[in-house]
Design an enzyme around this catalytic site. Structure first.
Site, PDB file in Angstrom:
ATOM      1  N   VAL A   7       0.102   5.432   3.868  1.00  0.00           N
ATOM      2  CA  VAL A   7      -0.565   6.561   4.523  1.00  0.00           C
ATOM      3  C   VAL A   7      -1.308   6.024   5.736  1.00  0.00           C
ATOM      4  CG1 VAL A   7      -2.499   8.156   4.239  1.00  0.00           C
ATOM      5  CG2 VAL A   7      -0.765   7.935   2.439  1.00  0.00           C
ATOM      6  N   HIS A  32      -9.510   1.103  -1.794  1.00  0.00           N
ATOM      7  CA  HIS A  32     -10.080   0.891  -0.467  1.00  0.00           C
ATOM      8  C   HIS A  32     -11.362   0.057  -0.512  1.00  0.00           C
ATOM      9  CE1 HIS A  32      -7.966   4.898   0.740  1.00  0.00           C
ATOM     10  NE2 HIS A  32      -7.125   3.894   0.660  1.00  0.00           N
ATOM     11  N   ASN A  67       0.820  -1.211   0.000  1.00  0.00           N
ATOM     12  CA  ASN A  67       0.000   0.000   0.000  1.00  0.00           C
ATOM     13  C   ASN A  67       0.858   1.268   0.000  1.00  0.00           C
ATOM     14  OD1 ASN A  67       0.810   0.521   2.630  1.00  0.00           O
ATOM     15  ND2 ASN A  67      -1.155   0.039   3.567  1.00  0.00           N
ATOM     16  N   GLY A  68       0.173   2.402   0.085  1.00  0.00           N
ATOM     17  CA  GLY A  68       0.864   3.687   0.012  1.00  0.00           C
ATOM     18  C   GLY A  68       1.408   4.175   1.344  1.00  0.00           C
TER      19      GLY A  68
HETATM   20  C1  LIG Z   1      -2.101  -0.410  -3.854  1.00  0.00           C
HETATM   21  C2  LIG Z   1      -2.760  -0.126  -2.542  1.00  0.00           C
HETATM   22  C3  LIG Z   1      -2.520   1.079  -1.900  1.00  0.00           C
HETATM   23  C4  LIG Z   1      -3.121   1.355  -0.677  1.00  0.00           C
HETATM   24  N1  LIG Z   1      -2.741   2.471   0.007  1.00  0.00           N
HETATM   25  C5  LIG Z   1      -3.103   2.596   1.294  1.00  0.00           C
HETATM   26  C6  LIG Z   1      -2.510   3.572   2.125  1.00  0.00           C
HETATM   27  O1  LIG Z   1      -1.632   4.332   1.706  1.00  0.00           O
HETATM   28  N2  LIG Z   1      -2.906   3.628   3.416  1.00  0.00           N
HETATM   29  C7  LIG Z   1      -3.853   2.803   3.916  1.00  0.00           C
HETATM   30  O2  LIG Z   1      -4.210   2.943   5.084  1.00  0.00           O
HETATM   31  N3  LIG Z   1      -4.441   1.873   3.149  1.00  0.00           N
HETATM   32  C8  LIG Z   1      -4.052   1.726   1.872  1.00  0.00           C
HETATM   33  N4  LIG Z   1      -4.556   0.712   1.124  1.00  0.00           N
HETATM   34  C9  LIG Z   1      -5.615  -0.127   1.703  1.00  0.00           C
HETATM   35  C10 LIG Z   1      -5.163  -1.054   2.819  1.00  0.00           C
HETATM   36  O3  LIG Z   1      -3.822  -1.451   2.656  1.00  0.00           O
HETATM   37  C11 LIG Z   1      -6.090  -2.257   2.847  1.00  0.00           C
HETATM   38  O4  LIG Z   1      -7.418  -1.799   2.928  1.00  0.00           O
HETATM   39  C12 LIG Z   1      -5.838  -3.168   4.043  1.00  0.00           C
HETATM   40  O5  LIG Z   1      -4.493  -3.579   4.039  1.00  0.00           O
HETATM   41  C13 LIG Z   1      -6.780  -4.353   3.991  1.00  0.00           C
HETATM   42  O6  LIG Z   1      -6.478  -5.246   5.026  1.00  0.00           O
HETATM   43  P1  LIG Z   1      -7.172  -6.670   5.116  1.00  0.00           P
HETATM   44  O7  LIG Z   1      -6.689  -7.288   6.368  1.00  0.00           O
HETATM   45  O8  LIG Z   1      -8.620  -6.529   4.916  1.00  0.00           O
HETATM   46  O9  LIG Z   1      -6.652  -7.496   3.830  1.00  0.00           O
HETATM   47  P2  LIG Z   1      -5.202  -7.724   3.246  1.00  0.00           P
HETATM   48  O10 LIG Z   1      -4.188  -6.892   3.944  1.00  0.00           O
HETATM   49  O11 LIG Z   1      -5.314  -7.586   1.777  1.00  0.00           O
HETATM   50  O12 LIG Z   1      -4.854  -9.234   3.647  1.00  0.00           O
HETATM   51  C14 LIG Z   1      -5.420 -10.370   3.072  1.00  0.00           C
HETATM   52  C15 LIG Z   1      -4.377 -11.477   3.094  1.00  0.00           C
HETATM   53  O13 LIG Z   1      -5.000 -12.715   2.827  1.00  0.00           O
HETATM   54  C16 LIG Z   1      -4.224 -13.466   1.906  1.00  0.00           C
HETATM   55  N5  LIG Z   1      -5.125 -14.355   1.206  1.00  0.00           N
HETATM   56  C17 LIG Z   1      -6.233 -14.003   0.504  1.00  0.00           C
HETATM   57  N6  LIG Z   1      -6.845 -15.079  -0.003  1.00  0.00           N
HETATM   58  C18 LIG Z   1      -6.122 -16.151   0.376  1.00  0.00           C
HETATM   59  C19 LIG Z   1      -6.243 -17.535   0.137  1.00  0.00           C
HETATM   60  N7  LIG Z   1      -7.250 -18.047  -0.594  1.00  0.00           N
HETATM   61  N8  LIG Z   1      -5.305 -18.373   0.668  1.00  0.00           N
HETATM   62  C20 LIG Z   1      -4.281 -17.866   1.406  1.00  0.00           C
HETATM   63  N9  LIG Z   1      -4.112 -16.553   1.648  1.00  0.00           N
HETATM   64  C21 LIG Z   1      -5.021 -15.705   1.136  1.00  0.00           C
HETATM   65  C22 LIG Z   1      -3.627 -12.386   1.021  1.00  0.00           C
HETATM   66  O14 LIG Z   1      -2.514 -12.857   0.283  1.00  0.00           O
HETATM   67  C23 LIG Z   1      -3.305 -11.301   2.024  1.00  0.00           C
HETATM   68  O15 LIG Z   1      -2.036 -11.496   2.587  1.00  0.00           O
HETATM   69  C24 LIG Z   1      -4.012   0.417  -0.109  1.00  0.00           C
HETATM   70  C25 LIG Z   1      -4.264  -0.788  -0.755  1.00  0.00           C
HETATM   71  C26 LIG Z   1      -3.636  -1.077  -1.947  1.00  0.00           C
HETATM   72  C27 LIG Z   1      -3.885  -2.400  -2.605  1.00  0.00           C
END
Ligand SMILES: Cc1cc2nc3c(=O)[nH]c(=O)nc-3n(C[C@H](O)[C@H](O)[C@H](O)COP(=O)(O)OP(=O)(O)OC[C@H]3O[C@@H](n4cnc5c(N)ncnc54)[C@H](O)[C@@H]3O)c2cc1C
Length: 550
Positions: free
Chosen positions: A94, A466, A91-92
């Site tokens: 932030v 997001h 991610n970025g």
């Molecule tokens: C390019 C980008 C830039 C962003 N910039 C920012 C920012 O600057 N600041 C900020 O606050 N947020 C940012 N976000 C958003 C933020 O990072 C995400 O909303 C947050 O990390 C989501 O967390 P999560 O726990 O829901 O999922 P994730 O962190 O996506 O975790 C899900 C995990 O599950 C694993 N997984 C999924 N399916 C399976 C499977 N079938 N088998 C095994 N493993 C699996 C994945 O590989 C991953 O590791 C950004 C997101 C992206 C993609």
């Protein structure tokens, strides 16, 4: 035999936090299943390389939306981290908690116990904040948060321009007062990206009771309405990871609903269409998909002080070398060092527009840098009423889900975005920018009428990455809820979802912080602990909110 008390699918923002908290007292064993691999190397660790991993199939799941009907049929990339740390590793960086009112709204919607007073102690528990408002920030948590150096004078010009336009200033939007212009915060520490893997997963893996299993989770195994394990594919074999107590899905807002549906939890008709036996008919699974969209408003800079002069390969090599040897310099920041949260109009009680400011004119994906010197604001509305869905393309766990955001499908989206463009022009037009302001690069000063602005929006609005909301948390008697306020999947025992998919509504800011907070708080529910005592701190609300937008 792969077996543990708690089996977590996904080592992302929420999953890593849970691996750490669930194993902390040493009483329970934890297995984390993660499909992605290592985060070693500068592409992930060097903050300024942020636009690279999100374009790499090694680190990104490679999802994309269906053609979006309101965006001229454009297909938008939907990156999700596929690496330890999940999206927090691509991610970025932030760091924004979200506004107090976001969480109060969650509670009003049925997520009892997730109001601001309830979640604030968890934000404090997770943070190790360098700076920020006294009494409002955590100082000893695993997640390092810092501010950039703001050496480039354009950061100061942006904040001063906000003041000149009559908006509030805020020295800590993660403190009592989100509204205003001020410094932006970053999850960077010692010059490196500070992902959930750095903060939580790696320290947890040092404990004897936590292990990481590299594999692809195909579905949750449910017997007699109880989750008993996870079927995974690892080393080209189908294996089972058994859960003695619970399975916790933390696979992101795209993969969590997909895994639930493949496990028989979701809209019954859709499951049957895919030949999947229905375990629990939950029509809310995959619904309520939300995101933030943003536009880049770019302005030429008359002075050659912007990052555009270091986007050439030679300068990048020098920056890379300085970072590799010293972890300092322009490689050690994400360049998002000034921000603003403002209200779009009188009558809106808390900010609904977010700004990121950078002293360069570039695209987020790093692809199309403007030729001249420039600076830009990323701006977008925070509470779009458009909703989309994640559904199965086929019962094959390896097939990509169908992602339809329905971006810009609500008429208010257009009014809000037009306002964002005009407001940015007003801010860039303040005297603070007089020494720097050249001509407008994008949209371009000829783009003025509502119709012309709409064409620009349709062609250029981008996802801020997001996505959330696809396994909504709410009251157990609400048919559209997927999990109850303790993150338990309604209708199935021993199964929880805790990640950005459970947000009832997208928060006012970037989603890493609230995703980690969700993992932190869910851990206490899973362990059956009394939640941290609610806070009695009151957020700042602009006393002029009914009469003015500033
Ligand atoms: C390019 C980008 C830039 C962003 N910039 C920012 C920012 O600057 N600041 C900020 O606050 N947020 C940012 N976000 C958003 C933020 O990072 C995400 O909303 C947050 O990390 C989501 O967390 P999560 O726990 O829901 O999922 P994730 O962190 O996506 O975790 C899900 C995990 O599950 C694993 N997984 C999924 N399916 C399976 C499977 N079938 N088998 C095994 N493993 C699996 C994945 O590989 C991953 O590791 C950004 C997101 C992206 C993609």
């Amino acid at each position: 035999m792969l077996e543990a008390d708690f089996v977590i699918i996904g080592s992302g923002s929420a999953g890593s936090a849970m691996a750490y908290r669930l194993s902390e007292d040493g009483k329970h064993s934890v297995i984390v299943i993660e499909f992605g691999g290592s985060d070693i190397g500068p592409l992930i660790q060097m903050p300024s390389a942020l636009s690279i991993p999100l374009n790499m199939s090694l680190y990104d799941w490679g999802f994309a939306s269906e053609p979006e009907p309101h965006l001229g049929g454009r297909v938008l990339a939907t990156p999700r981290g596929k690496v330890i740390g999940g999206s927090s590793s691509i991610n970025g960086m932030v760091y924004v908690r979200g506004h107090a009112r976001d969480f109060d709204h969650w509670a009003e919607e049925g997520a009892a116990g997730w109001g601001f007073a309830d979640v604030l102690p968890y934000f404090k528990r997770m943070e190790d904040s360098d700076g920020g408002e006294d009494g409002w920030r955590g100082k000893s948590g695993p997640l390092h948060v810092q501010r950039g150096s703001r050496r480039n004078p354009l950061y100061g010009a942006f904040v001063e321009a906000g003041r000149q336009a009559g908006f509030e200033l805020t020295d800590d939007y993660n403190g009592s007062k989100q509204e205003g212009f001020g410094p932006m915060e970053q999850t960077i520490s010692g010059g490196r990206r500070w992902s959930a893997a750095s903060a939580y997963l790696k320290p947890a893996l040092k404990r004897k009771n936590v292990s990481l299993v590299k594999g692809f989770a195909r579905r949750v195994i449910i017997e007699n309405q109880r989750a008993v394990g996870v079927e995974i594919e690892a080393h080209k074999q189908i294996q089972v990871v058994k859960a003695r107590r619970e399975v916790i899905v933390a696979a992101s807002s795209i993969n969590s609903p997909k895994i639930l549906m493949l496990s028989g939890i979701g809209p019954a008709e859709h499951l049957r269409e895919n030949g999947i036996t229905v375990v629990a008919d939950r029509p809310g699974v995959g619904r309520n998909l939300q995101d933030h969209m943003e536009l880049y408003i770019q302005q030429e800079s008359l002075l050659p002080i912007t990052l555009n002069s270091v986007l050439n390969p030679f300068s990048k090599a020098l920056i890379g070398a300085q970072w590799l040897f010293f972890k300092t310099g322009l490689g050690a920041t994400n360049h998002f060092e000034a921000a603003a949260f403002v209200r779009s109009r009188a009558g809106v009680d808390y900010p609904d527009i977010q700004y990121h400011f950078i002293p360069a004119a570039v695209r987020y994906d790093g692809k199309a840098a403007a030729k001249s010197h420039g600076f830009q604001a990323h701006v977008g509305p925070m509470r779009s009423k458009s909703r989309g869905s994640v559904t199965l393309r086929s019962p094959d766990p390896k097939s990509q889900p169908v992602i339809r955001f329905n971006y810009m499908s609500h008429p208010d989206d257009w009014t809000e975005f037009r306002h964002c463009i005009r407001l940015t022009r007003e801010i860039f037009g303040q005297s603070a920018f007089d020494p720097y302001r050249g001509k407008e690069i994008s949209p371009g000063s000829q783009v003025q009428s509502d119709d012309d602005l709409d064409i620009f929006i349709r062609d250029h609005a981008e996802s801020a990455y997001h996505p959330c909301g696809t396994c909504k948390m709410g009251r157990a008697d609400d048919m559209m809820s997927v999990v109850d306020p303790e993150c338990r999947v309604i209708g199935v025992e021993g199964l929880r979802v805790a990640d950005s998919s459970i947000f009832p509504r997208v928060t006012n800011g970037n989603l890493n912080a609230p995703s980690i907070m969700t993992g932190e708080k869910a851990s206490d529910h899973i362990l059956g602990r009394t939640p941290l005592a609610p806070s009695n701190q009151e957020p700042w609300i602009n006393p002029r909110w009914q009469a003015s937008d500033r």
